[in-house]
Design a protein around this motif. Structure first.
Motif, PDB file in Angstrom:
ATOM      1  N   ALA A 126       0.928  -1.134   0.137  1.00  0.00           N
ATOM      2  CA  ALA A 126      -0.006   0.061   0.089  1.00  0.00           C
ATOM      3  C   ALA A 126       0.875   1.489   0.018  1.00  0.00           C
ATOM      4  O   ALA A 126       2.221   1.021   0.204  1.00  0.00           O
ATOM      5  CB  ALA A 126      -0.820  -0.231   1.264  1.00  0.00           C
ATOM      6  N   ALA A 127       0.426   2.279  -0.357  1.00  0.00           N
ATOM      7  CA  ALA A 127       1.303   3.639  -0.491  1.00  0.00           C
ATOM      8  C   ALA A 127       0.640   4.820   0.186  1.00  0.00           C
ATOM      9  O   ALA A 127      -0.607   4.684  -0.079  1.00  0.00           O
ATOM     10  CB  ALA A 127       1.657   3.658  -1.742  1.00  0.00           C
ATOM     11  N   PHE A 128       1.365   5.724   0.721  1.00  0.00           N
ATOM     12  CA  PHE A 128       0.782   7.059   1.080  1.00  0.00           C
ATOM     13  C   PHE A 128       2.137   7.991   1.159  1.00  0.00           C
ATOM     14  O   PHE A 128       3.110   7.465   0.705  1.00  0.00           O
ATOM     15  CB  PHE A 128       0.165   6.869   2.511  1.00  0.00           C
ATOM     16  N   THR A 129       1.720   9.445   1.149  1.00  0.00           N
ATOM     17  CA  THR A 129       2.549  10.294   1.100  1.00  0.00           C
ATOM     18  C   THR A 129       2.319  11.136   2.296  1.00  0.00           C
ATOM     19  O   THR A 129       1.480  11.123   2.925  1.00  0.00           O
ATOM     20  CB  THR A 129       2.458  11.224  -0.154  1.00  0.00           C
ATOM     21  N   ASP A 130       3.469  11.956   2.826  1.00  0.00           N
ATOM     22  CA  ASP A 130       3.339  12.566   3.883  1.00  0.00           C
ATOM     23  C   ASP A 130       3.031  14.099   3.403  1.00  0.00           C
ATOM     24  O   ASP A 130       2.918  14.187   2.255  1.00  0.00           O
ATOM     25  CB  ASP A 130       4.752  12.689   4.799  1.00  0.00           C
TER      26      ASP A 130
END
Length: 148
Positions: A126-130
Motif C-alpha cells: 500500500a502507499a501513502f505520502t506525507d
C-alpha cells in the motif's frame, strides 16, 4: 562487521507540520526535538517496533522537501494497516500487488488492485505520502526470508 541502518533523513518544508503528521497521525514515537537556533533544528521520530529512526528538521539535509521515494514500513497485515491509517485520516492507495509478483515498480506502473491472492510475504503493498510528498510504502511480511 555488522552494519545496521539507524537513521533516514527526511526532507520536509514545515518541521512542525511534519512532527504532527508523524507523531499524531502515524503514531511514531518522538525521540528528540532539538531547536538549536533559527537555522538548525533536529527532530527524531521512530516508527512503532522499528530500530531505525527518521530525522527531519531545519538545516539537516539539502534535499528538496518531498523528494524521498520508496521508504518502506513493514506490517504483518496489509489490510488492517490500510484501514487503521485511513481511520487516522491518511489517504492510502492499496492494498495492491505488482503484476510481476516480485516487487513494485516505481510510480504506479504494474499495480494490480488487492493484496497478493496467496498473501505471500513480501507480495502485498500500500502507499501513502506525507504532507510534503515524500513517498512511503507499507509492505506485508508475515514470514521473513531465510537469513533475514
Amino acid at each position: 562487521m555488522d552494519m545496521k541502518l539507524e537513521v533516514v533523513v527526511l526532507p520536509v518544508a514545515d518541521v512542525d507540520r511534519a512532527k504532527a503528521f508523524y507523531t499524531e497521525r502515524l503514531g511514531f514515537r518522538l525521540d528528540a526535538d532539538f531547536p538549536v537556533d533559527d537555522g538548525y533544528r533536529v527532530v527524531q521520530v521512530t516508527p512503532p517496533g522499528s530500530e531505525c529512526s527518521v530525522i527531519f528538521g531545519t538545516g539537516v539535509t539539502a534535499a528538496e522537501p518531498g523528494s524521498l521515494r520508496g521508504l518502506h514500513l513493514i506490517v504483518t497485515d496489509i489490510e488492517k494497516a490500510v484501514v487503521e491509517l485511513t481511520e487516522r485520516g491518511i489517504a492510502v492507495d492499496g492494498p495492491f500487488r505488482d503484476a510481476t509478483g516480485v516487487f513494485h515498480h516505481a510510480g504506479t506502473e504494474g499495480r494490480v488492485p488487492g493484496a497478493d491472492p496467496q498473501r505471500r510475504s513480501y507480495g502485498s503493498f500500500a502507499a501513502f505520502t506525507d504532507p510534503d510528498g515524500n513517498d512511503w510504502f507499507l509492505q506485508e511480511i508475515t514470514q521473513r526470508a531465510p537469513g533475514r
